[in-house]
Structures are given as C-alpha cells and as structure tokens.
Design a protein around this motif. Structure first.
Motif, PDB file in Angstrom:
ATOM      1  N   SER A  58       1.661   6.729   0.232  1.00  0.00           N
ATOM      2  CA  SER A  58       3.016   6.496  -0.235  1.00  0.00           C
ATOM      3  C   SER A  58       3.385   7.484  -1.330  1.00  0.00           C
ATOM      4  O   SER A  58       2.563   7.820  -2.181  1.00  0.00           O
ATOM      5  CB  SER A  58       3.136   5.066  -0.771  1.00  0.00           C
ATOM      6  N   ALA A  60       5.626   6.856  -3.560  1.00  0.00           N
ATOM      7  CA  ALA A  60       6.021   6.077  -4.739  1.00  0.00           C
ATOM      8  C   ALA A  60       5.452   4.677  -4.614  1.00  0.00           C
ATOM      9  O   ALA A  60       5.425   4.099  -3.533  1.00  0.00           O
ATOM     10  CB  ALA A  60       7.546   6.015  -4.857  1.00  0.00           C
ATOM     11  N   ALA A  61       4.957   4.151  -5.719  1.00  0.00           N
ATOM     12  CA  ALA A  61       4.419   2.795  -5.735  1.00  0.00           C
ATOM     13  C   ALA A  61       4.353   2.311  -7.163  1.00  0.00           C
ATOM     14  O   ALA A  61       3.993   3.066  -8.075  1.00  0.00           O
ATOM     15  CB  ALA A  61       3.019   2.753  -5.101  1.00  0.00           C
ATOM     16  N   ASP A  62       4.718   1.037  -7.360  1.00  0.00           N
ATOM     17  CA  ASP A  62       4.661   0.405  -8.676  1.00  0.00           C
ATOM     18  C   ASP A  62       5.359   1.239  -9.750  1.00  0.00           C
ATOM     19  O   ASP A  62       4.914   1.324 -10.889  1.00  0.00           O
ATOM     20  CB  ASP A  62       3.202   0.154  -9.086  1.00  0.00           C
ATOM     21  N   ARG A  65       5.447   7.959  -9.120  1.00  0.00           N
ATOM     22  CA  ARG A  65       5.666   8.874  -7.996  1.00  0.00           C
ATOM     23  C   ARG A  65       4.456   9.773  -7.836  1.00  0.00           C
ATOM     24  O   ARG A  65       3.816  10.162  -8.819  1.00  0.00           O
ATOM     25  CB  ARG A  65       6.920   9.719  -8.232  1.00  0.00           C
ATOM     26  N   LEU A  92      -4.765   0.989  -7.999  1.00  0.00           N
ATOM     27  CA  LEU A  92      -3.608   1.230  -7.140  1.00  0.00           C
ATOM     28  C   LEU A  92      -3.937   2.257  -6.067  1.00  0.00           C
ATOM     29  O   LEU A  92      -3.673   2.060  -4.879  1.00  0.00           O
ATOM     30  CB  LEU A  92      -2.431   1.711  -7.993  1.00  0.00           C
ATOM     31  N   ARG A  95      -5.972   1.549  -2.712  1.00  0.00           N
ATOM     32  CA  ARG A  95      -5.341   1.046  -1.481  1.00  0.00           C
ATOM     33  C   ARG A  95      -5.357   2.109  -0.379  1.00  0.00           C
ATOM     34  O   ARG A  95      -5.403   1.786   0.800  1.00  0.00           O
ATOM     35  CB  ARG A  95      -3.889   0.651  -1.758  1.00  0.00           C
ATOM     36  N   TRP A  96      -5.284   3.377  -0.780  1.00  0.00           N
ATOM     37  CA  TRP A  96      -5.225   4.460   0.198  1.00  0.00           C
ATOM     38  C   TRP A  96      -6.443   5.374   0.157  1.00  0.00           C
ATOM     39  O   TRP A  96      -6.776   6.002   1.165  1.00  0.00           O
ATOM     40  CB  TRP A  96      -3.995   5.344  -0.061  1.00  0.00           C
TER      41      TRP A  96
END
Length: 240
Positions: A58, A60-62, A65, A92, A95-96
């Motif tokens: 992603s 952008a998250a939480d 960027r 964070l 997750r990826w």
C-alpha cells in the motif's frame, strides 16, 4: 504528462537517497514532484532483496505515505511519517514485508534522506543471516557499532571468543545460547534456566566455563562489555 512527472519525482528521490552532493533546490523540486513537504518527518527502511514482499504494498496506511524504490541488492522505502510515532512502523510494515529490514532514525526533511538511508543500511546489518523481522536502529545501537566495523568486529571476535570458536559446533552453540539467555534475563541464572529448560546450576556451570575459555569475568563491567560485543559479532557472522 503524469507519467513523466512521476518518473521525474522518482529520479529526484533516488538522488536524495544516494546522498549525492545536492544541487540547489533539489529537495524542493522533489517535494513538488512527489506532493510532499520539503520539511517534515521522514524515515527510510531498507530490506534485503525480496524482503519487502509483494509489489502491491500500500502507498498509504495509518496516515503515513510510502515510496518504494528497488535496487539490485535491496529494496528501499521512504516513509512520510507526518505526526506518527516511528515505533509503530515495524509492526505496520510486517503486514506486507517479512524482512529482514532495517529502519533508520527519523529525519526532519527530504534533504536528510541520504543520511537516513545510510543509517537504515546499518540497522539492516544487525539482522543475522537467515533471520526475518524488521528492526529499528535505536533498538540495535550496540550491535550496529559492531556491524558497521567488520574488520574490528572480526578482531574482537577472535580475541574474546577465540578458544570458544575452537569447540565442537554443538558445544559452542550451547554456551553461546546460555550467555545470550543470561543477558536477556538481566543476569538472572534462574530466569535463564527457565528459558533454556535446564537447572539454575547448569546455567552457572556453563557461564563459569565461558569465563574460563575467554579469560574474562562476567562480574567485571569492562570484561562483560567485551563479552556482549563479541556475542553480537558472533551472532552476526554465524547464527546459531
């Protein structure tokens, strides 16, 4: 036109990450091309090649960027932190990204991305071969000192752990694991015994043997520091 603008922004970002001698206005032009503030909180994350997971990370998250750049031997993320605590970045990203990865300290503007990238590289060096996970430099400073000086690290390892390195690998690994557990448990033989599934006296016997082999006392602060740094050097060069 949008594609050309994106490519220009990526090229400017690459120039900042590589820490080239900056031409006037480079950070400002990168900020305009990427839609980012020139002065703001940023950090850089460096992964070993393939450690950043799928390409659909992603952007952008939480409220943060991400800008991803791929190299032959590593993958780089530039993270616009805004007001977020960088301590929350590793979970964070997990997750990826399986890692291993190293997170540099936050910096206060795009012009400082080259320094942030260099320190993220050092953080990555503290991840022993064969391990995963994402680590922050601030949490690995002693290991980072060892990892960033490979020649001195090898000399320290040979000087402190020389007789230990000559042992049978299984015997050596047992003693090193015991030392690591004892340190992780704050010098408590009882707690280390619980972690290692053995008796407290077994831990004490192994530590005494380590002291004999290394000619260093764990009760002497200066010699204990040498043992700890040698342990980092050992783990970074030959994981258990």
């Amino acid at each position: 036109m949008q594609r050309r603008s994106d490519e220009q922004g990526q090229a400017l970002l690459d120039a900042l990450l590589e820490g080239r001698p900056q031409e006037p206005g480079l950070a400002a032009r990168a900020a305009a091309a990427l839609g980012l503030p020139e002065q703001g909180r940023y950090t850089v994350v460096v992964f070993r090649a393939g450690g950043c997971g799928p390409a659909d990370l992603s952007t952008a998250a939480d409220g943060m960027r991400f800008f991803r750049r791929t190299r032959a031997d590593c993958e780089i993320l530039v993270v616009a932190l805004a007001d977020h605590d960088p301590a929350g970045l590793a979970p964070l990203l997990a997750r990826w990204c399986p890692g291993p990865g190293g997170i540099g300290p936050p910096v206060d503007g795009l012009a400082e991305l080259g320094a942030a990238r260099r320190l993220a590289d050092v953080a990555l060096l503290t991840c022993p071969p064969g391990t995963a996970g994402i680590v922050r430099l601030e949490e690995r400073l002693p290991a980072a000192l060892v990892a960033s000086q490979p020649e001195l690290s090898a000399r320290l390892l040979a000087d402190v752990f020389g007789p230990l390195l000559a042992l049978d690998p299984a015997d050596r690994a047992l003693l090193v694991r015991t030392l690591d557990a004892w340190l992780e448990c704050g010098g408590s033989a009882g707690r280390a015994a619980g972690r290692l599934y053995c008796h407290r006296n077994t831990v004490l016997n192994r530590l005494r043997r380590l002291e004999q082999l290394t000619a260093r006392s764990l009760s002497q602060p200066r010699e204990l520091v040498e043992m700890m740094l040698a342990l980092y050097a050992f783990e970074l060069s030959a994981p258990l």
